[in-house]
Write a protein that holds these residues in place. Structure first.
Motif, PDB file in Angstrom:
ATOM      1  N   SER A   1      16.653  32.641  45.104  1.00  0.00           N
ATOM      2  CA  SER A   1      17.034  31.228  45.210  1.00  0.00           C
ATOM      3  C   SER A   1      16.846  30.733  46.636  1.00  0.00           C
ATOM      4  CB  SER A   1      18.504  31.033  44.821  1.00  0.00           C
ATOM      5  OG  SER A   1      18.718  31.403  43.487  1.00  0.00           O
TER       6      SER A   1
ATOM      7  N   TRP B   1      17.822  28.844  50.007  1.00  0.00           N
ATOM      8  CA  TRP B   1      19.053  28.574  50.747  1.00  0.00           C
ATOM      9  C   TRP B   1      19.220  27.074  50.920  1.00  0.00           C
ATOM     10  CZ3 TRP B   1      22.975  31.677  51.826  1.00  0.00           C
ATOM     11  CH2 TRP B   1      22.760  33.040  51.672  1.00  0.00           C
ATOM     12  N   GLU B   2      20.429  26.604  50.847  1.00  0.00           N
ATOM     13  CA  GLU B   2      20.736  25.193  51.025  1.00  0.00           C
ATOM     14  C   GLU B   2      21.553  25.025  52.295  1.00  0.00           C
ATOM     15  OE1 GLU B   2      22.313  23.327  47.515  1.00  0.00           O
ATOM     16  OE2 GLU B   2      21.193  24.680  46.218  1.00  0.00           O
TER      17      GLU B   2
ATOM     18  N   LYS C   1      26.222  23.854  52.874  1.00  0.00           N
ATOM     19  CA  LYS C   1      26.968  23.702  51.627  1.00  0.00           C
ATOM     20  C   LYS C   1      28.421  24.088  51.885  1.00  0.00           C
ATOM     21  CE  LYS C   1      25.528  23.087  47.991  1.00  0.00           C
ATOM     22  NZ  LYS C   1      25.384  21.930  47.143  1.00  0.00           N
TER      23      LYS C   1
ATOM     24  N   ASP D   1      30.280  24.912  49.188  1.00  0.00           N
ATOM     25  CA  ASP D   1      30.596  25.534  47.916  1.00  0.00           C
ATOM     26  C   ASP D   1      29.477  26.534  47.619  1.00  0.00           C
ATOM     27  OD1 ASP D   1      31.924  26.113  45.607  1.00  0.00           O
ATOM     28  OD2 ASP D   1      31.646  24.151  44.688  1.00  0.00           O
TER      29      ASP D   1
ATOM     30  N   PHE E   1      26.292  28.251  45.600  1.00  0.00           N
ATOM     31  CA  PHE E   1      25.075  27.776  44.949  1.00  0.00           C
ATOM     32  C   PHE E   1      24.240  28.996  44.593  1.00  0.00           C
ATOM     33  CE2 PHE E   1      24.483  27.807  49.482  1.00  0.00           C
ATOM     34  CZ  PHE E   1      23.239  28.363  49.678  1.00  0.00           C
ATOM     35  N   GLY E   2      23.060  28.792  44.084  1.00  0.00           N
ATOM     36  CA  GLY E   2      22.185  29.897  43.714  1.00  0.00           C
ATOM     37  C   GLY E   2      22.351  30.275  42.255  1.00  0.00           C
ATOM     38  N   THR E   3      21.626  31.311  41.856  1.00  0.00           N
ATOM     39  CA  THR E   3      21.641  31.757  40.468  1.00  0.00           C
ATOM     40  C   THR E   3      21.925  33.257  40.407  1.00  0.00           C
ATOM     41  OG1 THR E   3      19.277  32.232  40.442  1.00  0.00           O
ATOM     42  CG2 THR E   3      19.945  29.982  39.846  1.00  0.00           C
TER      43      THR E   3
ATOM     44  N   HIS F   1      29.771  32.762  41.881  1.00  0.00           N
ATOM     45  CA  HIS F   1      29.852  32.576  43.332  1.00  0.00           C
ATOM     46  C   HIS F   1      28.782  33.452  43.982  1.00  0.00           C
ATOM     47  CE1 HIS F   1      34.357  31.277  43.212  1.00  0.00           C
ATOM     48  NE2 HIS F   1      33.558  30.509  42.474  1.00  0.00           N
TER      49      HIS F   1
ATOM     50  N   TYR G   1      26.524  31.416  49.611  1.00  0.00           N
ATOM     51  CA  TYR G   1      27.379  30.480  50.348  1.00  0.00           C
ATOM     52  C   TYR G   1      26.836  30.329  51.758  1.00  0.00           C
ATOM     53  CZ  TYR G   1      31.511  28.778  52.830  1.00  0.00           C
ATOM     54  OH  TYR G   1      32.368  28.053  53.606  1.00  0.00           O
TER      55      TYR G   1
END
Length: 155
Positions: free
Chosen positions: A10, A12-13, A16, A18, A20-22, A49, A52
């Motif tokens: 996935s 990276w954002e 964040k 919270d 994320f990802g799968t 989870h 992060y």
């Protein structure tokens, strides 16, 4: 020497507050023993989870009382909670906190296992026969990050 890490396909954002990802994520340890802790399926509010990242910069997400202390972990992590991810590298890249269990990944020790495990990476080998969570904070001597993909993916 302890060598461990995490894998995800996935993206990276940034910043964040919270998870994320799968479920493509997994945690692993290469030394002193080899083990892989696969992601667990999300069941209702349990699990999910996976990844992060919080760089500590304000994003106006959940903008409430600015004087209220923000107890979110600042750094990057996998599993656990936003206050205490299971595998967590602090924002200064100096320390790493690891726990042996959470609801998003299979149980297993990252870092040096408790002496009752005899180094076998078996989370169920405690003397009482019941797994118990352990948390350790380790100083980072060396950190490696790899990214693969085409130019657009790496941006």
């Amino acid at each position: 020497v302890v060598t461990f890490g995490a894998y995800t396909a996935s993206k990276w954002e940034k910043n964040k507050r919270d998870f994320f990802g799968t479920s493509d994520c997994f945690l692993f340890q290469l030394a002193p023993t080899l083990c892989v802790m696969k992601s667990l399926p999300k069941m209702g509010t349990r699990g999910g989870h996976y990844m992060y990242f919080n760089n500590g910069m304000s994003t106006n997400i959940h903008s409430g009382n600015p004087s209220k202390k923000d107890d979110l972990a600042k750094g990057l992590g996998f599993g656990g909670t936003v206050s205490h991810p299971r595998l967590f590298v602090d924002i200064h890249l100096e320390e790493c906190r690891v726990s042996s269990q959470d609801t998003s990944f299979e149980e297993g020790h990252l870092g040096l296992p408790p002496s009752t495990n005899n180094g076998d990476c078996d989370p169920f080998s405690s003397s009482s026969g019941v797994a118990s969570s352990t948390t350790s904070t380790l100083h980072i001597d060396s950190l490696e990050v790899y990214a693969v993909g085409d130019e657009d993916t790496l941006r």
